[in-house]
Design an enzyme around this catalytic site. Structure first.
Site, short mmCIF file in Angstrom:
data_model
loop_
_atom_site.label_atom_id
_atom_site.label_comp_id
_atom_site.label_asym_id
_atom_site.label_seq_id
_atom_site.Cartn_x
_atom_site.Cartn_y
_atom_site.Cartn_z
N HIS A 185 70.73 -15.26 10.57
CA HIS A 185 69.34 -15.74 10.64
C HIS A 185 68.63 -15.29 11.92
O HIS A 185 67.43 -15.55 12.08
CB HIS A 185 69.29 -17.26 10.54
CG HIS A 185 69.67 -17.95 11.81
ND1 HIS A 185 70.96 -18.02 12.26
CD2 HIS A 185 68.90 -18.55 12.75
CE1 HIS A 185 70.98 -18.66 13.42
NE2 HIS A 185 69.74 -18.98 13.73
N HIS B 68 64.17 -14.26 15.61
CA HIS B 68 64.68 -15.45 14.91
C HIS B 68 64.00 -15.51 13.55
O HIS B 68 62.82 -15.83 13.45
CB HIS B 68 64.39 -16.71 15.73
CG HIS B 68 65.12 -17.91 15.24
ND1 HIS B 68 64.73 -18.61 14.13
CD2 HIS B 68 66.23 -18.51 15.72
CE1 HIS B 68 65.58 -19.61 13.94
NE2 HIS B 68 66.50 -19.56 14.89
#
Length: 159
Positions: A64, A79
């Protein structure tokens, strides 16, 4: 003494979407710049690329987020989405190898947008310079559409 001669550097959009100011991110850690300064992209694309040339120092095991160290010493974090770590890697496909040297635009992670959205997660993606002590000045674009690997989203100078 000749600081005005310092070269400026840029980070390209790691994903296609709309650039937004970090203060608009609905997550206090990012909005208050606790993890670093930069910009966010409300992504519409599904492939996340390297925003600059450098070393892919880390890809989180859940895929992620990824971190890079650039040749000029800047440290960058991408992110992918908000709270997406909770998906434990579901909906994320790693396309690059941690520890490898990559060029701007190299695909790093692909996401299953529909799956992530169905699970109720946002794909707003903060792009952060995480070592502010090494950055002299920084500016970011906002409120414009950007294309992955093509448009500049951050310009900065190192100390």
């Amino acid at each position: 003494m000749f600081g005005f001669l310092k070269k400026s550097y840029e980070l390209l959009a790691p994903v296609t979407g709309k650039a937004i100011d970090l203060s608009q991110v609905p997550d206090e850690v990012f909005a208050q710049k606790m993890a670093g300064d930069g910009v966010a992209i409300d992504s519409t694309g599904d492939t996340f690329v390297a925003p600059a040339d450098g070393n892919l120092t880390m890809i989180f095991k859940t895929n992620h987020a990824f971190a890079m160290t650039l040749d000029n010493g800047a440290e960058v974090l991408v992110h992918i989405g908000l709270d997406t770590v909770e998906l434990q890697g579901e909906g994320f496909e790693r396309l690059a190898t941690e520890g490898s040297d990559v060029k701007a635009g190299t695909p790093i992670v692909r996401v299953n947008r529909d799956f992530i959205k169905e699970k109720g997660y946002s794909l707003i993606t903060p792009i952060l310079l995480t070592n502010p002590d090494a950055i002299k000045e920084m500016s970011a674009v906002k409120d414009i559409n950007v294309e992955a690997g093509k448009n500049k989203v951050i310009e900065y100078k190192t100390k």
